[in-house]
Scaffold this motif. Structure first.
Motif, short mmCIF file in Angstrom:
data_model
loop_
_atom_site.label_atom_id
_atom_site.label_comp_id
_atom_site.label_asym_id
_atom_site.label_seq_id
_atom_site.Cartn_x
_atom_site.Cartn_y
_atom_site.Cartn_z
N LYS A 189 0.84 -1.21 0.00
CA LYS A 189 0.00 0.00 0.00
C LYS A 189 0.87 1.24 0.00
O LYS A 189 1.82 1.36 0.79
CB LYS A 189 -0.92 0.00 1.21
CG LYS A 189 -2.01 -1.06 1.08
CD LYS A 189 -3.15 -0.83 2.02
CE LYS A 189 -4.27 -1.83 1.69
NZ LYS A 189 -5.14 -2.09 2.81
N VAL A 190 0.51 2.16 -0.89
CA VAL A 190 1.28 3.40 -1.01
C VAL A 190 0.97 4.30 0.18
O VAL A 190 -0.19 4.49 0.55
CB VAL A 190 0.92 4.13 -2.32
CG1 VAL A 190 1.90 5.27 -2.57
CG2 VAL A 190 0.93 3.18 -3.48
N GLN A 191 2.04 4.88 0.75
CA GLN A 191 1.89 5.78 1.89
C GLN A 191 1.99 7.24 1.43
O GLN A 191 2.41 7.52 0.31
CB GLN A 191 2.98 5.48 2.93
CG GLN A 191 3.08 4.03 3.32
CD GLN A 191 1.81 3.49 3.97
OE1 GLN A 191 1.38 3.99 5.01
NE2 GLN A 191 1.19 2.49 3.34
N GLU A 192 1.62 8.13 2.32
CA GLU A 192 1.64 9.55 1.96
C GLU A 192 3.04 10.03 1.58
O GLU A 192 3.21 10.92 0.76
CB GLU A 192 1.10 10.39 3.12
CG GLU A 192 -0.42 10.34 3.22
CD GLU A 192 -0.95 11.26 4.29
OE1 GLU A 192 -0.13 11.97 4.92
OE2 GLU A 192 -2.18 11.25 4.50
N ASP A 193 4.05 9.45 2.21
CA ASP A 193 5.42 9.88 1.91
C ASP A 193 5.99 9.21 0.66
O ASP A 193 7.16 9.39 0.33
CB ASP A 193 6.33 9.61 3.11
CG ASP A 193 6.47 8.12 3.41
OD1 ASP A 193 5.82 7.30 2.72
OD2 ASP A 193 7.23 7.77 4.32
N ARG A 222 8.41 -1.76 5.01
CA ARG A 222 8.34 -0.47 4.30
C ARG A 222 9.53 -0.34 3.34
O ARG A 222 10.68 -0.49 3.76
CB ARG A 222 8.37 0.68 5.32
CG ARG A 222 8.19 2.07 4.68
CD ARG A 222 8.30 3.14 5.76
NE ARG A 222 7.19 3.10 6.68
CZ ARG A 222 6.06 3.80 6.54
NH1 ARG A 222 5.92 4.60 5.51
NH2 ARG A 222 5.09 3.69 7.43
N ASP A 275 4.23 -5.22 7.70
CA ASP A 275 4.54 -3.79 7.56
C ASP A 275 5.99 -3.56 7.10
O ASP A 275 6.73 -2.77 7.70
CB ASP A 275 4.29 -3.04 8.88
CG ASP A 275 2.81 -2.86 9.16
OD1 ASP A 275 2.02 -2.92 8.18
OD2 ASP A 275 2.44 -2.67 10.32
N SER A 319 6.39 6.04 0.16
CA SER A 319 6.91 4.69 0.40
C SER A 319 5.76 3.67 0.25
O SER A 319 4.59 4.05 0.14
CB SER A 319 7.54 4.60 1.79
OG SER A 319 6.55 4.79 2.78
N ILE A 320 6.13 2.41 0.27
CA ILE A 320 5.13 1.35 0.13
C ILE A 320 5.28 0.40 1.31
O ILE A 320 6.41 0.01 1.66
CB ILE A 320 5.35 0.58 -1.19
CG1 ILE A 320 5.24 1.55 -2.37
CG2 ILE A 320 4.35 -0.55 -1.35
CD1 ILE A 320 6.02 1.14 -3.56
N VAL A 321 4.15 0.04 1.90
CA VAL A 321 4.18 -0.88 3.03
C VAL A 321 3.58 -2.21 2.59
O VAL A 321 2.45 -2.27 2.10
CB VAL A 321 3.42 -0.30 4.25
CG1 VAL A 321 3.27 -1.36 5.33
CG2 VAL A 321 4.16 0.92 4.79
#
Lengths: 82, 540
Positions: free
Chosen positions: B166-170, B244, B242, B172-174
């Motif tokens: 899942k793409v994060q706001e920063d 990252r 999780d 990165s991908i978790v």
């Protein structure tokens, strides 16, 4: 004859079940292979279930032309109208 | 659902190029010379240093053995020279893996997996920065590769995978998910992991390949599985909790990784088919010694007709397996073809061939074959997994049949082998191929005429189409190869190749007849369905 919306909805239900996704994740423009990751066996399963539901017998060449979720529904609409 | 171009037409259109290439274990004469030296080094090292019974018994490959393999450069076989590797062709790399499997299938699996599934994505699809950061250490064997696709609820069916990035706001991908049956999992440093990536790179959904490192926080490797065979190879689970990573860890296009995924799998199947060939050669070698030395009634048992029959069949099977592996690599390296079809045929035939050869080897060893010390039992145990992993043969057979059914509507002329063959004694074998080509198309059309698109549900009938296609492909490979061998010279090797091809032609004819007869057994399939339905209904 069921209307287009009803056909689309039942297509969505079957595709979602075979793709192991929820129906609201799927859009009409989704490609069965490239977007949903389905293989030939799963594609045939979709067509098989829908043809049973609507009691139709499509030909292979019709099935081979189906690429997106909308193609499946459009094929059924056209077939049932004819 | 459109089909790829007919592989037979593509191959036969360039038969002049394919035949001579099938006679080589390398891309060209120059590489063959170098590979010959490599093979001698590998063979000498393996004979002295690999203790296959100890590896089997201890369920592990000693780390120092892997370090020695690294010293020989085996982990860098397929890596470009710019990154410290030897840039061997696919043909040559398969030949080296075959040689390793002759000595030990666990070692061959570990190195073959690293060079195949573990590296293919990085070498052919990763960005230059990721390649520069990883490939040099993987070429020296300081870092080992693995590939993680299978999940508890999904085999090769990518749609069923649950591992998600899942793409994060920063940016990165978790990643979260669980992978199982990860070969090399226990000692790998880099894992190519397949995950769903909804919302990545503007795509609503898609699949991406990630390169994860053993030390990535959240990544954990499970305990070793205890297996029937290839016990020294590492097989573990991989848990992602999780984990990252940045976009720089994506191999290939974000959310568009399916094509690369399938291309990597085809390469992996080919490497595995080469390992099966080495396994069969190992069983044959042991058996040749057995039947020429063990005597009954004052003569070696190898002189008895039924023993000769098995030995000839084993030898012919090995010739066919070798020809099929080369056909795949020639298709990719010389013709630039999609190898999905041919690699599936090679995987099915070679996995079943290695099992059959090992079984015959055990039979010809008598009671001693059943005893672990002779080594035949270990080969048999090692061979069993190959019919399952890299795509179960049943699934691959369905795919082959589906391609044949799909091709019916394209109404192309069947591609003929006979016009490509010069040696008169191969005419009969070529005729078997050409006759089969038309009969397979007719049988596929008959299934479609009878069942419409629901022919896809008649899997027992479709299996017959697949079996006929496998036999036809095998004939294509051996006839083109043997014709080229005979053109190059009529020595002992070529004369034996001709005998083997004539033998295989008879065997293929019977397989084709049986396969096409099976497409007519609808009543039997209905009976099977009824029997199993009754049994399943009684399950609580």
């Amino acid at each position: 004859m069921p209307d287009r919306d009803a056909i689309y909805q039942s297509t969505l239900v079957v595709v979602a079940e075979i793709a192991d996704m929820s129906a609201d994740e799927i859009q009409a423009t989704d490609k069965l292979r490239d977007d949903l990751g389905l293989d030939s066996l799963q594609e045939m399963e979709i067509m098989s279930r829908l043809s049973e539901e609507y009691d139709i017998e499509p030909e292979m060449k019709d099935v081979m032309n189906v690429r997106t979720v909308a193609d499946v529904a459009d094929f059924l609409v056209t077939y049932l109208k004819d | 659902m459109a089909n790829a171009p007919d592989p037979f037409s593509t191959i036969l259109a360039q038969a002049e190029k394919v035949g001579p290439a099938l006679t080589r274990f390398a891309r060209d004469a120059g590489e063959a010379e170098m590979v010959g030296i490599v093979l001698r080094s590998v063979s000498d090292w393996a004979a002295k240093r690999i203790d296959a019974p100890a590896i089997d018994e201890s369920h592990r490959i000693p780390p120092e053995l892997l370090a020695e393999a690294a010293e020989l450069g085996l982990f860098g076989m397929t890596i470009p020279e710019a990154h410290g590797g030897f840039a061997l062709s696919m043909t040559a790399a398969c030949r080296v893996v075959e040689e390793l499997a002759l000595f030990d299938r666990s070692v061959a699996t570990a190195i073959g997996l690293h060079c195949g599934l573990g590296l293919r994505g990085l070498i052919h699809h990763a960005n230059p920065t990721l390649q520069a950061a990883t490939l040099p250490a993987m070429a020296t064997g300081d870092k080992i590769g693995a590939f993680a696709a299978t999940e508890p609820g999904a085999g090769s069916h990518i749609a069923g995978m649950k591992t998600t990035g899942k793409v994060q706001e920063d940016g990165s991908i978790v990643l979260n998910g669980q992978k199982i049956y990860v070969t090399n999992g226990g000692f790998a440093d880099y894992y190519t992991v397949v995950a769903k990536t909804p919302g990545l790179a503007g795509a609503r959904r898609g699949w991406s390949l990630f390169l994860l490192h053993r030390d990535d926080p959240g990544l954990s490797v499970g305990a070793e599985e205890h297996k029937l065979g290839i016990r020294g190879s590492s097989t573990t689970t991989l848990s992602l909790d999780d984990v990252r990573v940045g976009m720089d860890r994506i191999i290939g296009e974000p959310s568009n990784g399916l094509e690369a995924f399938h291309e990597i799998l085809a390469w992996g199947r080919t490497m595995m088919a080469a390992g099966c060939l080495g396994s069969a050669r190992a069983a044959y070698k042991l058996t040749l010694g057995q039947v020429t030395s063990r005597e009954q009634f004052n003569r070696p048992i190898g002189h008895f007709g039924q023993v000769r029959e098995k030995m000839a069949d084993m030898r012919a099977t090995i010739y066919a397996m070798e020809s099929l592996v080369r056909l795949v690599t020639v298709c990719q390296e010389h013709l630039g073809m999609d190898i999905n079809f041919v690699s599936s045929v090679a995987k099915i035939f070679n996995s079943e061939g290695s099992w059959q050869v090992a079984d015959d080897a055990l039979q010809l060893h008598g009671g001693s074959g059943y005893v672990e010390e002779t080594g035949v039992a270990r080969i048999l145990r090692d061979a069993r997994i190959t019919r399952i992993f890299e795509g179960a043969n049943e699934v691959l057979r369905f795919n082959l049949a589906a391609l044949a059914l799909g091709g019916v509507n394209e109404a192309h002329e069947v591609a003929l082998l006979a016009p490509c063959v010069r040696h008169p004694e191969l005419a009969a074998a070529a005729a078997v191929h050409d006759d089969a080509a038309q009969r397979i198309q007719d049988a596929a059309k008959a299934l479609l005429d009878r069942y419409g698109f629901k022919a896809f549900e008649r899997q027992m009938l479709l299996k017959g189409i697949a079996d006929a296609q496998i036999a036809r492909t095998l004939l294509l490979a051996v006839v083109l190869r043997t014709d080229a061998e005979l053109r190059a010279g009529e020595g002992v090797v070529a004369a034996q190749a001709l005998r083997l091809t004539r033998y295989l032609a008879g065997k293929c004819q019977r397989a084709i007849d049986a396969g096409l007869a099976a497409t007519l057994r609808a009543e039997e399939e209905d009976l099977v369905t009824a029997i199993t339905a009754c049994e399943y209904d009684q399950v609580d």
